[in-house]
Scaffold this motif. Structure first.
Motif, PDB file in Angstrom:
ATOM      1  N   GLY A 178       1.601 -16.467 -56.811  1.00  0.00           N
ATOM      2  CA  GLY A 178       2.606 -15.962 -57.752  1.00  0.00           C
ATOM      3  C   GLY A 178       3.994 -16.568 -57.545  1.00  0.00           C
ATOM      4  O   GLY A 178       4.614 -17.061 -58.495  1.00  0.00           O
ATOM      5  N   LEU A 182       6.440 -18.991 -60.156  1.00  0.00           N
ATOM      6  CA  LEU A 182       7.818 -18.769 -60.604  1.00  0.00           C
ATOM      7  C   LEU A 182       8.766 -19.879 -60.157  1.00  0.00           C
ATOM      8  O   LEU A 182       9.649 -20.285 -60.910  1.00  0.00           O
ATOM      9  CB  LEU A 182       8.330 -17.404 -60.126  1.00  0.00           C
ATOM     10  N   VAL A 202       5.120 -15.453 -44.351  1.00  0.00           N
ATOM     11  CA  VAL A 202       5.530 -14.076 -44.656  1.00  0.00           C
ATOM     12  C   VAL A 202       4.329 -13.252 -45.123  1.00  0.00           C
ATOM     13  O   VAL A 202       4.116 -12.118 -44.672  1.00  0.00           O
ATOM     14  CB  VAL A 202       6.658 -14.047 -45.724  1.00  0.00           C
ATOM     15  N   GLY A 206       2.709 -10.196 -43.168  1.00  0.00           N
ATOM     16  CA  GLY A 206       2.752  -8.902 -43.852  1.00  0.00           C
ATOM     17  C   GLY A 206       1.380  -8.259 -43.935  1.00  0.00           C
ATOM     18  O   GLY A 206       1.238  -7.039 -43.774  1.00  0.00           O
TER      19      GLY A 206
ATOM     20  N   LEU B 175       9.010 -13.840 -54.320  1.00  0.00           N
ATOM     21  CA  LEU B 175       7.873 -13.359 -53.545  1.00  0.00           C
ATOM     22  C   LEU B 175       7.382 -12.013 -54.101  1.00  0.00           C
ATOM     23  O   LEU B 175       6.183 -11.739 -54.131  1.00  0.00           O
ATOM     24  CB  LEU B 175       8.321 -13.194 -52.082  1.00  0.00           C
ATOM     25  N   GLY B 178       6.534 -12.700 -58.369  1.00  0.00           N
ATOM     26  CA  GLY B 178       5.490 -13.676 -58.688  1.00  0.00           C
ATOM     27  C   GLY B 178       4.099 -13.057 -58.853  1.00  0.00           C
ATOM     28  O   GLY B 178       3.426 -13.298 -59.865  1.00  0.00           O
ATOM     29  N   PRO B 179       3.652 -12.252 -57.890  1.00  0.00           N
ATOM     30  CA  PRO B 179       2.319 -11.654 -58.033  1.00  0.00           C
ATOM     31  C   PRO B 179       2.209 -10.762 -59.277  1.00  0.00           C
ATOM     32  O   PRO B 179       1.166 -10.742 -59.928  1.00  0.00           O
ATOM     33  CB  PRO B 179       2.176 -10.807 -56.762  1.00  0.00           C
ATOM     34  N   LYS B 198       1.785  -1.912 -52.645  1.00  0.00           N
ATOM     35  CA  LYS B 198       1.168  -2.819 -51.660  1.00  0.00           C
ATOM     36  C   LYS B 198       1.958  -4.127 -51.571  1.00  0.00           C
ATOM     37  O   LYS B 198       2.175  -4.651 -50.478  1.00  0.00           O
ATOM     38  CB  LYS B 198      -0.291  -3.125 -52.062  1.00  0.00           C
ATOM     39  N   ILE B 199       2.367  -4.646 -52.740  1.00  0.00           N
ATOM     40  CA  ILE B 199       3.152  -5.893 -52.735  1.00  0.00           C
ATOM     41  C   ILE B 199       4.446  -5.695 -51.939  1.00  0.00           C
ATOM     42  O   ILE B 199       4.778  -6.491 -51.054  1.00  0.00           O
ATOM     43  CB  ILE B 199       3.485  -6.342 -54.183  1.00  0.00           C
ATOM     44  N   ASP B 201       5.208  -3.430 -49.715  1.00  0.00           N
ATOM     45  CA  ASP B 201       4.970  -3.164 -48.294  1.00  0.00           C
ATOM     46  C   ASP B 201       4.631  -4.447 -47.527  1.00  0.00           C
ATOM     47  O   ASP B 201       5.170  -4.691 -46.445  1.00  0.00           O
ATOM     48  CB  ASP B 201       3.845  -2.132 -48.124  1.00  0.00           C
ATOM     49  N   VAL B 202       3.725  -5.257 -48.101  1.00  0.00           N
ATOM     50  CA  VAL B 202       3.326  -6.492 -47.410  1.00  0.00           C
ATOM     51  C   VAL B 202       4.519  -7.439 -47.288  1.00  0.00           C
ATOM     52  O   VAL B 202       4.772  -8.006 -46.217  1.00  0.00           O
ATOM     53  CB  VAL B 202       2.139  -7.176 -48.136  1.00  0.00           C
ATOM     54  N   ALA B 205       7.198  -6.061 -44.827  1.00  0.00           N
ATOM     55  CA  ALA B 205       6.692  -6.157 -43.449  1.00  0.00           C
ATOM     56  C   ALA B 205       6.661  -7.615 -42.997  1.00  0.00           C
ATOM     57  O   ALA B 205       6.989  -7.927 -41.843  1.00  0.00           O
ATOM     58  CB  ALA B 205       5.290  -5.548 -43.355  1.00  0.00           C
ATOM     59  N   GLY B 206       6.283  -8.510 -43.908  1.00  0.00           N
ATOM     60  CA  GLY B 206       6.233  -9.934 -43.577  1.00  0.00           C
ATOM     61  C   GLY B 206       7.618 -10.498 -43.290  1.00  0.00           C
ATOM     62  O   GLY B 206       7.798 -11.325 -42.390  1.00  0.00           O
ATOM     63  N   ILE B 207       8.610 -10.056 -44.061  1.00  0.00           N
ATOM     64  CA  ILE B 207       9.994 -10.503 -43.836  1.00  0.00           C
ATOM     65  C   ILE B 207      10.478 -10.042 -42.459  1.00  0.00           C
ATOM     66  O   ILE B 207      11.066 -10.806 -41.692  1.00  0.00           O
ATOM     67  CB  ILE B 207      10.935  -9.946 -44.946  1.00  0.00           C
ATOM     68  N   ALA B 209       8.562  -9.279 -39.860  1.00  0.00           N
ATOM     69  CA  ALA B 209       7.775  -9.892 -38.785  1.00  0.00           C
ATOM     70  C   ALA B 209       8.137 -11.360 -38.565  1.00  0.00           C
ATOM     71  O   ALA B 209       7.967 -11.873 -37.461  1.00  0.00           O
ATOM     72  CB  ALA B 209       6.284  -9.755 -39.090  1.00  0.00           C
ATOM     73  N   THR B 210       8.617 -12.042 -39.614  1.00  0.00           N
ATOM     74  CA  THR B 210       8.883 -13.478 -39.458  1.00  0.00           C
ATOM     75  C   THR B 210      10.350 -13.792 -39.194  1.00  0.00           C
ATOM     76  O   THR B 210      10.714 -14.959 -39.054  1.00  0.00           O
ATOM     77  CB  THR B 210       8.448 -14.263 -40.713  1.00  0.00           C
TER      78      THR B 210
END
Lengths: 212, 212
Positions: A178, A182, A202, A206, B175, B178-179, B198-199, B201-202, B205-207, B209-210
């Motif tokens: 996605g 964009l 990411v 996540g 990010l 897009g989905p 879910k989008i 949260d993931v 969390a990814g931001i 964690a990285t």
């Protein structure tokens, strides 16, 4: 069945190995002809839509005999679907090198190149324009489902090896592709390998962090 | 400047408060007229593109006098840009309730509804079709930049409060949205609030964690 005196596989006459079905030999002449026909079909669908598709034009653009088109694809819907399928596979192969992160970054890079092409743009546009009830929409769906199957298999293999937790492969595919969509279509910032790596990092982090 | 004897702001004549500029009063008649003109413009651009845009048609669709359109927007490019800007703002307001997760989920839900609409589809399609050098493309860019500014401010506020680490707001916006774009335009699985959650949260969390 023979059509107007043309052998069922014209290509067979030109192979040394006339007893086997040429289509089964990867890289053989029949495979090449089929591939040219499919590429020409995709280009014409992108240019004029499915309704205006003519076998004569496909043959001319592909540089093959019209009978080769009819014989391989008596059904037009199947031709369009196979063409988009080949396009989708060429667009974004998802390899299994054993390294999920690298395979996903490669996948996003090829996907972004194809999205930027005039055919990619025309197909995106056509699919947005005609939701639900056209041949093209159906063909795009079939091709897309096939790609999702490839993604699912790749993710399953990564799950088996413990690289990622069990995951909804549709969700994960859309989460990854996605943003690329964009970046390319809104053209605000360049899409680079560094961006692709950041997206993959990411999203994978996540997925790990949110899976109990 | 007066045009053919029409007062500079016809609406002024109908307000009790003729000394101030009516456009500055939110909810006033001039604001309403402007908003109707902008909505009509967006609809016509989506239907026929920028090149075919006629002030007469806009006025008719908006139910206002043609002079109201000319007076407020002597420049057509500015009218189109303002129209898409209003559309973009209505499309996906990004509120600041103090709870980033909830604001982002709400934002994705409204965004998905607008993308599903016929105007949303037409604009997506037009923007893909005409990269780089048309009035519409430019207007879409201006409107889009404005939305990114809103997102940036919202993310900055979350960073200030320690909800997220410092982040590239363009990257984060793409990010997240897009989905949604692919769920809606490929129509393979329904886009629900659960998916939006879910989008968010993931991605969040990814931001976390990285970020080192």
């Amino acid at each position: 069945m023979k059509i107007r005196g043309v052998p069922e596989n014209v290509e067979t006459a030109e192979t040394t190995d006339a007893g086997t079905r040429p289509a089964a030999r990867p890289g053989g002449r029949n495979a090449r002809v089929r591939s040219q026909i499919l590429a020409a079909t995709t280009e014409l669908v992108a240019r004029n839509g499915v309704a205006g598709l003519r076998y004569e034009e496909i043959a001319e653009l592909a540089g093959v005999n019209k009978n080769s088109v009819y014989r391989n694809w008596p059904d037009r819907a199947e031709l369009v679907s196979d063409a988009l399928l080949q396009y989708a596979e060429d667009s974004a192969p998802l390899r299994d090198s054993g390294n999920l992160r690298r395979d996903l970054v490669d996948f996003l890079m090829v996907f972004s190149e194809r999205l930027s092409s005039s055919i990619g743009r025309a197909l995106s546009q056509a699919a947005i324009a005609s939701p639900g009830n056209t041949d093209l929409d159906e063909a795009v769906r079939v091709a897309y489902d096939q790609r999702l199957d490839t993604a699912r298999r790749r993710f399953d293999s990564a799950v088996d090896k413990g690289e990622i937790p069990p995951v909804d492969s549709y969700f994960l595919t859309e989460l990854l592709s996605g943003p690329v969509y964009l970046y390319i279509n809104r053209r605000r910032h360049p899409f680079t390998r560094e961006v692709a790596e950041k997206i993959v990092d990411v999203v994978l982090a996540g997925i790990h962090a949110t899976t109990p």
